[in-house]
Write an enzyme that holds these catalytic residues in place. Structure first.
Site: not given
Length: 302
Positions: A41-43, A45
């Protein structure tokens, strides 16, 4: 091995943390180095991160490719270098251009990005280019153009719309195949509408059959209490086969099973369960013969 057994943990990742930050924290809390996750998961998100502990890291292979569900905010009116809110703005739409974007045009744009589509991943992504992550190449000053790839967006729903002079915020829900970039959907919707777009917020709400409502906050996490034991995890992911003692012993020693009466799936993983209820391994049926895909150490399994 650490104090904790084998199983899955469902974590509600906070914003600002990388997926590796979460893994590192859980390693310390659980007292084991053997921790992995089933999809980054992107930071920026938040939401569901599925972790495997000890031998259950072997289950992650079968979760990585699962369908994902997200809720997020697409901001129309500006394109960015990263296709999300953390990038630098490349261009802004004039207020008049934004005001001219009809709701019917937004609906048409969303419909065009639903189903089986060809999607170009964001240049700032974890996709590898000649062995090096795309985001690392971008940070090194390289120009990165990634090829389009087939993804499936099985649902793309507009939940609400908020209009301001310099932006239109769309709250959306997306159900998609693994490898789909929600940032790319935001970018492509903005491009279709001629006003630019990027992702302003993202929350992952589901991975396969696992829902974020079952996930635990890192701040209050007690890994042993939160752990989904390997047997329970495998039973929820796959069909189950109850073994006899002899079959369990044979499988544990790498022997193939001959089962004439098996009527379950073939060519896909099946959870092999010992009479004691513990997970012996994952097997796959080809004809009447079952071969071992993954074995699980008996001393780790709850």
């Amino acid at each position: 091995m650490g104090m904790i057994g084998s199983g899955l943990l469902l974590i509600d990742k906070p914003g600002g943390w990388t997926s590796h930050d979460v893994v590192a924290r859980v390693r310390r809390l659980a007292g084991t180095r053997k921790v992995g996750h089933a999809g980054t998961l992107d930071p920026m998100a938040t939401g569901l991160l599925v972790l495997g502990l000890n031998s259950s890291t072997r289950l992650l292979t079968y979760i990585v490719g699962a369908e994902k569900e997200y809720v997020g905010t697409i901001r129309l009116g500006a394109a960015t270098t990263t296709d999300d809110i953390e990038g630098e703005i490349l261009e802004r739409a004039e207020p008049a251009a934004l005001a001219a974007v009809a709701e019917s045009s937004i609906a048409e744009g969303i419909a065009a990005l639903t189903g089986e589509i060809e999607q170009v991943p964001s240049a700032v992504s974890a996709v590898k280019v000649d062995g090096k992550r795309a985001y690392a190449r971008v940070r090194a000053g390289e120009e990165v153009v990634l090829p389009a790839r087939a993804v499936t967006v099985s649902a793309f729903r507009l939940l609400s719309e908020r209009r301001e002079q310099d932006a239109i915020d769309l709250e959306v829900r997306v159900v998609c195949s693994s490898g789909t970039y929600i940032r790319s959907l935001a970018r492509d919707l903005g491009a279709r509408l001629g006003v630019g777009g990027h992702l302003a917020a993202l929350r992952r709400t589901r991975v396969g059959g696992y829902d974020v409502r079952r996930a635990h906050e890192l701040a209050t996490l007690e890994p042993a209490a939160a752990l989904i034991p390997a047997t329970e995890a495998a039973s929820s992911l796959f069909e189950r086969l109850r073994l006899t003692e002899q079959q369990a012993t044979d499988l544990a020693h790498g022997k193939r099973l001959h089962l004439a009466g098996w009527e379950g799936p073939r060519g896909e993983p099946v959870a092999a369960i010992a009479p004691s209820g513990s997970l012996v391994g994952l097997i796959e049926f080809r004809g009447k013969e079952a071969r071992t895909l993954v074995n699980f150490p008996a001393d780790e399994i709850a």
